[in-house]
Design a protein around this motif. Structure first.
Motif, PDB file in Angstrom:
ATOM      1  N   LEU A 183     -11.070 -85.897  16.563  1.00 29.92           N
ATOM      2  CA  LEU A 183     -10.913 -86.370  15.181  1.00 29.92           C
ATOM      3  C   LEU A 183     -12.300 -86.084  14.721  1.00 29.92           C
ATOM      4  CD1 LEU A 183      -8.681 -89.704  16.206  1.00 29.92           C
ATOM      5  CD2 LEU A 183      -8.234 -87.587  14.127  1.00 29.92           C
ATOM      6  N   ARG A 184     -13.252 -86.249  15.852  1.00 22.85           N
ATOM      7  CA  ARG A 184     -14.501 -86.259  15.525  1.00 22.85           C
ATOM      8  C   ARG A 184     -14.703 -84.210  14.903  1.00 22.85           C
ATOM      9  NH1 ARG A 184     -17.593 -90.452  17.537  1.00 22.85           N
ATOM     10  NH2 ARG A 184     -15.951 -91.729  19.550  1.00 22.85           N
ATOM     11  N   ALA A 185     -14.091 -84.115  15.279  1.00 26.40           N
ATOM     12  CA  ALA A 185     -14.325 -82.327  15.005  1.00 26.40           C
ATOM     13  C   ALA A 185     -13.454 -82.208  13.509  1.00 26.40           C
ATOM     14  CB  ALA A 185     -14.017 -80.713  16.366  1.00 26.40           C
ATOM     15  N   GLY A 186     -12.725 -83.196  13.387  1.00 28.46           N
ATOM     16  CA  GLY A 186     -12.167 -83.198  11.633  1.00 28.46           C
ATOM     17  C   GLY A 186     -11.066 -82.522  11.717  1.00 28.46           C
ATOM     18  N   ASP A 187     -10.469 -82.289  13.100  1.00 23.81           N
ATOM     19  CA  ASP A 187      -9.183 -82.039  12.947  1.00 23.81           C
ATOM     20  C   ASP A 187      -8.497 -82.452  12.931  1.00 23.81           C
ATOM     21  OD1 ASP A 187      -6.626 -79.869  13.016  1.00 23.81           O
ATOM     22  OD2 ASP A 187      -7.112 -79.595  15.777  1.00 23.81           O
ATOM     23  N   ALA A 188      -7.516 -83.504  11.851  1.00 23.30           N
ATOM     24  CA  ALA A 188      -6.215 -84.634  11.457  1.00 23.30           C
ATOM     25  C   ALA A 188      -5.929 -83.615  12.199  1.00 23.30           C
ATOM     26  CB  ALA A 188      -6.834 -84.538  10.340  1.00 23.30           C
ATOM     27  N   ASP A 189      -4.407 -82.242  11.966  1.00 18.81           N
ATOM     28  CA  ASP A 189      -3.745 -81.925  12.130  1.00 18.81           C
ATOM     29  C   ASP A 189      -3.834 -81.561  13.606  1.00 18.81           C
ATOM     30  OD1 ASP A 189      -2.286 -81.955   9.910  1.00 18.81           O
ATOM     31  OD2 ASP A 189      -3.375 -79.662   9.273  1.00 18.81           O
ATOM     32  N   GLY A 190      -5.011 -81.200  14.686  1.00 15.69           N
ATOM     33  CA  GLY A 190      -4.978 -81.297  16.065  1.00 15.69           C
ATOM     34  C   GLY A 190      -4.326 -81.907  16.703  1.00 15.69           C
ATOM     35  N   ALA A 191      -5.005 -83.919  16.074  1.00 15.84           N
ATOM     36  CA  ALA A 191      -5.329 -85.096  16.749  1.00 15.84           C
ATOM     37  C   ALA A 191      -3.879 -85.327  16.455  1.00 15.84           C
ATOM     38  CB  ALA A 191      -5.775 -86.348  16.084  1.00 15.84           C
ATOM     39  N   ALA A 192      -3.134 -85.021  15.384  1.00 17.49           N
ATOM     40  CA  ALA A 192      -2.225 -85.854  15.390  1.00 17.49           C
ATOM     41  C   ALA A 192      -0.856 -85.151  16.518  1.00 17.49           C
ATOM     42  CB  ALA A 192      -1.439 -85.185  13.563  1.00 17.49           C
ATOM     43  N   ARG A 193      -1.645 -84.053  16.232  1.00 19.53           N
ATOM     44  CA  ARG A 193      -0.263 -83.486  17.899  1.00 19.53           C
ATOM     45  C   ARG A 193      -0.503 -83.751  19.114  1.00 19.53           C
ATOM     46  NH1 ARG A 193      -0.966 -78.099  14.104  1.00 19.53           N
ATOM     47  NH2 ARG A 193      -3.382 -78.071  15.332  1.00 19.53           N
ATOM     48  N   LEU A 194      -1.308 -84.168  19.192  1.00 21.88           N
ATOM     49  CA  LEU A 194      -1.747 -84.326  20.769  1.00 21.88           C
ATOM     50  C   LEU A 194      -0.929 -86.203  20.999  1.00 21.88           C
ATOM     51  CD1 LEU A 194      -5.589 -83.043  20.510  1.00 21.88           C
ATOM     52  CD2 LEU A 194      -3.616 -82.427  22.665  1.00 21.88           C
ATOM     53  N   LEU A 195      -1.165 -87.189  19.694  1.00 19.07           N
ATOM     54  CA  LEU A 195      -0.711 -88.161  19.587  1.00 19.07           C
ATOM     55  C   LEU A 195       1.152 -87.817  19.426  1.00 19.07           C
ATOM     56  CD1 LEU A 195      -1.415 -91.178  19.217  1.00 19.07           C
ATOM     57  CD2 LEU A 195      -1.105 -90.909  17.147  1.00 19.07           C
ATOM     58  N   ALA A 196       1.276 -87.172  19.338  1.00 18.78           N
ATOM     59  CA  ALA A 196       3.025 -87.372  19.213  1.00 18.78           C
ATOM     60  C   ALA A 196       3.269 -86.930  20.428  1.00 18.78           C
ATOM     61  CB  ALA A 196       3.110 -86.056  18.289  1.00 18.78           C
ATOM     62  N   ARG A 197       2.304 -86.125  20.750  1.00 16.00           N
ATOM     63  CA  ARG A 197       2.717 -85.621  22.208  1.00 16.00           C
ATOM     64  C   ARG A 197       2.947 -86.700  24.220  1.00 16.00           C
ATOM     65  NH1 ARG A 197      -1.322 -80.963  25.315  1.00 16.00           N
ATOM     66  NH2 ARG A 197      -2.681 -82.792  25.264  1.00 16.00           N
ATOM     67  N   HIS A 198       1.025 -87.525  23.464  1.00 12.80           N
ATOM     68  CA  HIS A 198       0.863 -88.383  24.098  1.00 12.80           C
ATOM     69  C   HIS A 198       2.134 -89.099  24.008  1.00 12.80           C
ATOM     70  CE1 HIS A 198      -1.679 -91.975  26.226  1.00 12.80           C
ATOM     71  NE2 HIS A 198      -1.261 -92.299  24.595  1.00 12.80           N
ATOM     72  N   VAL A 199       2.334 -90.163  22.825  1.00 12.17           N
ATOM     73  CA  VAL A 199       3.653 -90.733  23.010  1.00 12.17           C
ATOM     74  C   VAL A 199       4.660 -90.051  23.850  1.00 12.17           C
ATOM     75  CG1 VAL A 199       4.812 -91.866  21.805  1.00 12.17           C
ATOM     76  CG2 VAL A 199       2.621 -91.969  20.552  1.00 12.17           C
ATOM     77  N   GLY A 200       4.890 -89.294  23.185  1.00 13.08           N
ATOM     78  CA  GLY A 200       6.226 -88.816  23.880  1.00 13.08           C
ATOM     79  C   GLY A 200       5.757 -88.386  25.749  1.00 13.08           C
ATOM     80  N   TRP A 201       5.103 -88.513  25.882  1.00 14.12           N
ATOM     81  CA  TRP A 201       4.874 -88.137  27.492  1.00 14.12           C
ATOM     82  C   TRP A 201       4.812 -89.957  27.986  1.00 14.12           C
ATOM     83  CZ3 TRP A 201       1.500 -91.167  31.021  1.00 14.12           C
ATOM     84  CH2 TRP A 201       1.791 -90.424  32.584  1.00 14.12           C
ATOM     85  N   ILE A 202       4.197 -90.405  27.401  1.00 16.20           N
ATOM     86  CA  ILE A 202       4.704 -92.015  27.692  1.00 16.20           C
ATOM     87  C   ILE A 202       6.146 -92.705  28.333  1.00 16.20           C
ATOM     88  CG2 ILE A 202       4.132 -95.063  27.177  1.00 16.20           C
ATOM     89  CD1 ILE A 202       2.188 -93.656  26.191  1.00 16.20           C
ATOM     90  N   GLY A 203       6.857 -92.002  26.638  1.00 10.27           N
ATOM     91  CA  GLY A 203       8.193 -92.556  26.630  1.00 10.27           C
ATOM     92  C   GLY A 203       9.162 -91.897  27.992  1.00 10.27           C
ATOM     93  N   LYS A 204       9.113 -90.554  28.553  1.00 11.55           N
ATOM     94  CA  LYS A 204       9.461 -89.928  29.314  1.00 11.55           C
ATOM     95  C   LYS A 204       9.290 -90.157  30.551  1.00 11.55           C
ATOM     96  CE  LYS A 204      10.303 -85.447  31.578  1.00 11.55           C
ATOM     97  NZ  LYS A 204       9.568 -86.017  32.559  1.00 11.55           N
ATOM     98  N   ASN A 205       7.978 -91.170  31.047  1.00  9.64           N
ATOM     99  CA  ASN A 205       7.650 -91.767  32.653  1.00  9.64           C
ATOM    100  C   ASN A 205       8.168 -92.786  32.127  1.00  9.64           C
ATOM    101  OD1 ASN A 205       5.191 -90.317  34.105  1.00  9.64           O
ATOM    102  ND2 ASN A 205       5.073 -89.783  31.935  1.00  9.64           N
TER     103      ASN A 205
END
Length: 213
Positions: A183-205
């Motif tokens: 987000l600080r680098a201005g990469d909104a799409d990259g941040a959104a992909r990381l967020l989706a992966r993060h939420v999926g990891w929490i759900g899997k665990n």
């Protein structure tokens, strides 16, 4: 559990009951009695019924004809469903929020991550984690989307508490820091992909821990 004095009574009752259900103080299958709750909160049955409707919409209770209201259970499939829904909706919210995220908001989100690193129990970690997500998503200014995400967070917290309470080990949240860096680098799409992966990891665990119980 503190709430604003101006909050409607039904909302306050709903929040208190949701907190008890999510943290496991009221277990799955337990009956919720209108008369007992009306007496506890010093009110009529009307706001209690309104609170029940809200809890049912959140998936926390089920209403059964002629049998009243009971606390809903949940399955591994529901854990995965909630994680997948959160991943999609939070990524959408973050893409819309990104243009409005200020340095101050990102600094506050970074402090929320540090608070999570310092957490000594699952409840404290979940509170810091939810604060992080709210800080970076709220500027999307999409109230319906944010309400849906908040309801999913409530369900996700219940799964988390159920799976982690007995053997908690505070994680270092590298995903949050990676999202903030993007987000600080201005990469909104990259941040959104990381967020989706993060939420999926929490759900899997959460699902994996429930399966091992």
């Amino acid at each position: 559990m503190s709430t604003a004095k101006s909050e409607p009574l039904a909302a306050r009752i709903g929040r208190e009951l949701a907190d008890r259900i999510v943290t496991g103080r009221i277990e799955a299958g337990a009956r919720l009695r209108q008369d007992h709750l009306a007496e506890e909160f010093g009110t009529s049955h009307v706001p209690v019924r309104e609170a029940f409707r809200r809890l049912e919409a959140q998936g926390l209770v089920v209403s059964e004809p002629r049998r009243g209201v009971r606390v809903a259970g949940f399955t591994q499939e529901e854990v995965r469903e909630v994680a997948e829904m959160r991943a999609v909706l939070e990524a959408l919210a973050l893409r819309n929020a990104a243009p409005h995220l200020t340095g101050a908001i990102l600094d506050a989100a970074e402090e929320a991550t540090r608070a999570g690193d310092r957490a000594r129990d699952v409840e404290s970690w979940e509170e810091a984690n939810r604060n992080f997500h709210r800080l970076i998503l709220t500027p999307c200014d999409m109230p319906r989307l944010l309400q849906a995400i908040d309801d999913l967070h409530t369900a996700s917290a219940r799964f988390l508490f159920s799976g982690w309470r007995a053997e908690w080990d505070t994680p270092t949240d590298r995903d949050h820091r990676a999202i903030l860096n993007a987000l600080r680098a201005g990469d909104a799409d990259g941040a959104a992909r990381l967020l989706a992966r993060h939420v999926g990891w929490i759900g899997k665990n959460s699902a994996d821990r429930r399966r091992r119980r």
